[in-house]
Scaffold this active site. Sequence first.
Site, PDB file in Angstrom:
ATOM      1  N   MET A  87     124.899  18.724 -44.683  1.00 31.75           N
ATOM      2  CA  MET A  87     126.134  18.733 -43.900  1.00 31.75           C
ATOM      3  C   MET A  87     126.364  17.350 -43.272  1.00 31.75           C
ATOM      4  O   MET A  87     127.144  17.214 -42.332  1.00 31.75           O
ATOM      5  CB  MET A  87     126.065  19.819 -42.827  1.00 31.75           C
ATOM      6  CG  MET A  87     125.959  21.212 -43.438  1.00 31.75           C
ATOM      7  SD  MET A  87     126.520  22.535 -42.365  1.00 31.75           S
ATOM      8  CE  MET A  87     125.328  22.421 -41.049  1.00 31.75           C
ATOM      9  N   ALA A 133     125.628  13.554 -41.370  1.00 31.46           N
ATOM     10  CA  ALA A 133     124.925  12.978 -40.212  1.00 31.46           C
ATOM     11  C   ALA A 133     123.453  12.812 -40.609  1.00 31.46           C
ATOM     12  O   ALA A 133     122.545  13.348 -39.976  1.00 31.46           O
ATOM     13  CB  ALA A 133     125.088  13.844 -38.966  1.00 31.46           C
ATOM     14  N   HIS A 162     119.686  11.828 -41.623  1.00 24.85           N
ATOM     15  CA  HIS A 162     118.535  11.208 -40.960  1.00 24.85           C
ATOM     16  C   HIS A 162     117.373  11.195 -41.952  1.00 24.85           C
ATOM     17  O   HIS A 162     117.549  11.563 -43.124  1.00 24.85           O
ATOM     18  CB  HIS A 162     118.185  11.963 -39.678  1.00 24.85           C
ATOM     19  CG  HIS A 162     118.079  13.444 -39.860  1.00 24.85           C
ATOM     20  ND1 HIS A 162     117.117  14.032 -40.647  1.00 24.85           N
ATOM     21  CD2 HIS A 162     118.848  14.474 -39.410  1.00 24.85           C
ATOM     22  CE1 HIS A 162     117.255  15.346 -40.640  1.00 24.85           C
ATOM     23  NE2 HIS A 162     118.316  15.646 -39.904  1.00 24.85           N
ATOM     24  N   HIS A 216     116.733  14.298 -44.209  1.00 22.48           N
ATOM     25  CA  HIS A 216     117.537  14.346 -45.436  1.00 22.48           C
ATOM     26  C   HIS A 216     117.006  13.307 -46.430  1.00 22.48           C
ATOM     27  O   HIS A 216     116.926  13.562 -47.634  1.00 22.48           O
ATOM     28  CB  HIS A 216     118.999  14.013 -45.136  1.00 22.48           C
ATOM     29  CG  HIS A 216     119.664  14.939 -44.163  1.00 22.48           C
ATOM     30  ND1 HIS A 216     119.995  14.559 -42.880  1.00 22.48           N
ATOM     31  CD2 HIS A 216     120.069  16.222 -44.275  1.00 22.48           C
ATOM     32  CE1 HIS A 216     120.580  15.577 -42.261  1.00 22.48           C
ATOM     33  NE2 HIS A 216     120.634  16.593 -43.073  1.00 22.48           N
ATOM     34  N   LYS A 223     112.254  22.747 -42.455  1.00 24.00           N
ATOM     35  CA  LYS A 223     112.774  22.792 -41.076  1.00 24.00           C
ATOM     36  C   LYS A 223     113.612  24.066 -40.907  1.00 24.00           C
ATOM     37  O   LYS A 223     113.624  24.694 -39.852  1.00 24.00           O
ATOM     38  CB  LYS A 223     113.611  21.533 -40.851  1.00 24.00           C
ATOM     39  CG  LYS A 223     114.705  21.624 -39.824  1.00 24.00           C
ATOM     40  CD  LYS A 223     114.151  21.355 -38.453  1.00 24.00           C
ATOM     41  CE  LYS A 223     115.200  21.104 -37.399  1.00 24.00           C
ATOM     42  NZ  LYS A 223     116.325  22.017 -37.400  1.00 24.00           N
ATOM     43  N   SER A 241     116.887  16.352 -36.565  1.00 24.39           N
ATOM     44  CA  SER A 241     118.016  17.251 -36.788  1.00 24.39           C
ATOM     45  C   SER A 241     119.295  16.500 -36.474  1.00 24.39           C
ATOM     46  O   SER A 241     119.331  15.670 -35.555  1.00 24.39           O
ATOM     47  CB  SER A 241     117.893  18.456 -35.853  1.00 24.39           C
ATOM     48  OG  SER A 241     119.120  19.137 -35.778  1.00 24.39           O
TER      49      SER A 241
HETATM   50  P1  AMP Z   1     121.721  20.083 -42.924  1.00 29.23           P
HETATM   51  O1  AMP Z   1     122.478  18.807 -43.139  1.00 29.23           O
HETATM   52  O2  AMP Z   1     121.250  20.288 -41.520  1.00 29.23           O
HETATM   53  O3  AMP Z   1     122.408  21.293 -43.510  1.00 29.23           O
HETATM   54  O4  AMP Z   1     120.382  19.929 -43.761  1.00 29.23           O
HETATM   55  C1  AMP Z   1     120.417  19.642 -45.128  1.00 29.23           C
HETATM   56  C2  AMP Z   1     119.025  19.820 -45.672  1.00 29.23           C
HETATM   57  O5  AMP Z   1     118.137  18.936 -44.997  1.00 29.23           O
HETATM   58  C3  AMP Z   1     118.486  21.249 -45.435  1.00 29.23           C
HETATM   59  O6  AMP Z   1     117.764  21.653 -46.592  1.00 29.23           O
HETATM   60  C4  AMP Z   1     117.572  21.063 -44.263  1.00 29.23           C
HETATM   61  O7  AMP Z   1     116.524  22.012 -44.206  1.00 29.23           O
HETATM   62  C5  AMP Z   1     117.025  19.667 -44.510  1.00 29.23           C
HETATM   63  N1  AMP Z   1     116.512  19.089 -43.269  1.00 29.23           N
HETATM   64  C6  AMP Z   1     117.132  19.044 -42.067  1.00 29.23           C
HETATM   65  N2  AMP Z   1     116.324  18.505 -41.138  1.00 29.23           N
HETATM   66  C7  AMP Z   1     115.165  18.208 -41.761  1.00 29.23           C
HETATM   67  C8  AMP Z   1     113.915  17.651 -41.354  1.00 29.23           C
HETATM   68  N3  AMP Z   1     113.703  17.275 -40.106  1.00 29.23           N
HETATM   69  N4  AMP Z   1     112.938  17.496 -42.285  1.00 29.23           N
HETATM   70  C9  AMP Z   1     113.130  17.886 -43.569  1.00 29.23           C
HETATM   71  N5  AMP Z   1     114.278  18.427 -44.026  1.00 29.23           N
HETATM   72  C10 AMP Z   1     115.272  18.586 -43.140  1.00 29.23           C
END
Ligand code: AMP
Length: 279
Positions: A30, A32, A34, A37, A149, A185
């Site tokens: 989604m 942003a 870090h 990702h 996570k 996050s």
């Molecule tokens: P999001 O952008 O929050 O939807 O996350 C995209 C992907 O990145 C998802 O599969 C999350 O589980 C993964 N992700 C988010 N934070 C972390 C983290 N700290 N370490 C590893 N993977 C992460």
Amino acid sequence: MIIIRTLDELSELIRSSEYASSTIGFVPTMGALHEGHGSLITSAKKDNHLVICSIFVNPTQFNKAEDLEKYPRKEKEDISILEELGCDFLFIPTTEEIYKNYKYVGIDLKELETVMEGKFRPGHFQGVCEIVYRLFDLVKPTRAYFGLKDFQQVAVIKYMTSFFNLPVEIIACPTMREQNGLALSSRNLRLSDTEKQDALIIFNTLDFIKKNLNQFETISKLKTKALQIFNQGKLTLEYLEIVDQSTLTVQNDHNKTNLVACIAAYCNHIRLIDNMIIS
Ligand code: AMP
């Protein structure tokens, strides 16, 4: 990196001979972005000929309008991060584009939807399945990478993939943390330095649970002590559960194998989640 915004551009890519003859690693996000990702992109690069990342803040998985509205959006920065990581393609559609001519069929997620995130965010995992199913269908990846996570999300995606017999391998990657333990996050961007410090109570409580698993006769007693520790901090707890890693059923008795401890809590209106495999 080639940036794709429309379904027509994406179909053109899928039909190209390079894409069709390559293994495709897919990282849905989604934005942003870090280092969490980043670690998924790096793993995808190691395992596949080509890597495609998607950035889409999916409205159907948000329960609260405010959370959706305030979700950080950083397209420019994200593009440079992905370019630096050597990502080959970025799919970054609008809501109208991605859901054009798409009707989600729904899936019975059974108990996966009744505990923890499923219980406290009704409809969330239906929204997650809706978008991930759509993305898998469009991107046609060989392997898709998800972070532990979001432990329960990985379980849901694996279940959905197997339920629909989708031709994609799900790869679960470890949680990336700051040096002090705070899980990375996108939502951390909304925390002040003091709040980030306060948020550490989540990691510290999980760490206590892991280190003291064998000091308590039952999981229930361990949980009571862990709650006391958590409540010394400033966050508002939504849940603290110790569950079976495979079934996600809540454990309270003597079973001390295959466990993961999970916490969701609010740090001044910002909802944070984390987990730790403890046995
Ligand atoms: P999001 O952008 O929050 O939807 O996350 C995209 C992907 O990145 C998802 O599969 C999350 O589980 C993964 N992700 C988010 N934070 C972390 C983290 N700290 N370490 C590893 N993977 C992460």
